[in-house]
Design a protein around this motif. Structure first.
Motif, short mmCIF file in Angstrom:
data_model
loop_
_atom_site.label_atom_id
_atom_site.label_comp_id
_atom_site.label_asym_id
_atom_site.label_seq_id
_atom_site.Cartn_x
_atom_site.Cartn_y
_atom_site.Cartn_z
N VAL A 54 -1.06 -5.84 1.58
CA VAL A 54 -2.41 -6.29 1.91
C VAL A 54 -3.42 -5.37 1.24
N GLN A 55 -4.57 -5.91 0.94
CA GLN A 55 -5.64 -5.08 0.36
C GLN A 55 -6.33 -4.27 1.44
N ALA A 56 -6.91 -3.18 1.03
CA ALA A 56 -7.67 -2.35 1.96
C ALA A 56 -8.75 -3.20 2.65
N GLY A 92 -7.97 -5.34 4.96
CA GLY A 92 -7.28 -6.50 5.48
C GLY A 92 -6.60 -6.24 6.81
N LYS A 126 -6.18 0.75 5.75
CA LYS A 126 -6.50 1.72 4.71
C LYS A 126 -5.24 2.05 3.92
N PRO A 127 -5.38 2.51 2.69
CA PRO A 127 -4.19 2.90 1.92
C PRO A 127 -3.32 3.93 2.65
N THR A 144 -0.22 2.95 4.72
CA THR A 144 1.02 2.55 4.07
C THR A 144 2.19 3.35 4.61
N VAL A 200 -0.66 -0.97 1.78
CA VAL A 200 -2.09 -1.27 1.68
C VAL A 200 -2.58 -0.79 0.33
N SER A 201 -3.06 -1.71 -0.47
CA SER A 201 -3.55 -1.36 -1.80
C SER A 201 -5.06 -1.10 -1.76
N SER A 202 -5.48 -0.20 -2.64
CA SER A 202 -6.91 0.17 -2.66
C SER A 202 -7.70 -0.72 -3.61
#
Length: 124
Positions: free
Chosen positions: A12-14, A16, A87-88, A91, A122-124
Motif C-alpha cells: 500500500v502507498q503511504a 493508505g 507510513k513506510p 512495513t 508501505v511504499s513512500s
C-alpha cells in the motif's frame, strides 16, 4: 493450544489503509486477551496493540496510537487490526497472539504459538 492464522497484508502507498485479520482455533477464544505484534527486517518483534477478552479495553504502542484500531468478534473467533494513515516505517510482518489472561498488562504472558504472519509493505 491455540492456532492462529493471519491475513490481509499487502502493498500500500503511504497514507493508505489495510485491515488485518487473525483467525484463532483450538482454545476458547473469548476467554483471553489478544494482541498484534510486528517484526521489521533486522529488528526485534514488537508489540502493536492488544484487546481484552470482551473488547472493552484496548492498548496501543505509542507509534500507532491514533492510526490503528484493534477489535474482535468472539462469535467468529477473529481479531482485527484496522491500519490507517500508514507510513513506510509500518512495513513489517504482522503477527497475532493470544494472552494467557483475559486482560492485557505489561506482564501478561502469551499463550499461543507464532503463526506465519502477514506481510505489510508501505511504499513512500
Amino acid at each position: 493450544q491455540v492456532q492462529l492464522v493471519e491475513s490481509g497484508g499487502g502493498l500500500v502507498q503511504a497514507g493508505g489503509s489495510l485491515r488485518l485479520s487473525c483467525a484463532a482455533s483450538g482454545r476458547t477464544f473469548s476467554n483471553y486477551a489478544m494482541g498484534w505484534f510486528r517484526q521489521a527486517p533486522g529488528k526485534e518483534r514488537e508489540f502493536v496493540a492488544a484487546i481484552s477478552w470482551n473488547g472493552g479495553s484496548t492498548y496501543y504502542a505509542d507509534s500507532v496510537k491514533g492510526r490503528f484500531t484493534i477489535s474482535r468478534d468472539n462469535a467468529k473467533n477473529t481479531v482485527y487490526l484496522q491500519m490507517n494513515s500508514l507510513k513506510p516505517e509500518d512495513t513489517a510482518v504482522y503477527y497475532c497472539n493470544q494472552y494467557s489472561d483475559p486482560f492485557y498488562s505489561d506482564y501478561a504472558s502469551l499463550g499461543g504459538s507464532w503463526g506465519q504472519g502477514t506481510q505489510v509493505t508501505v511504499s513512500s
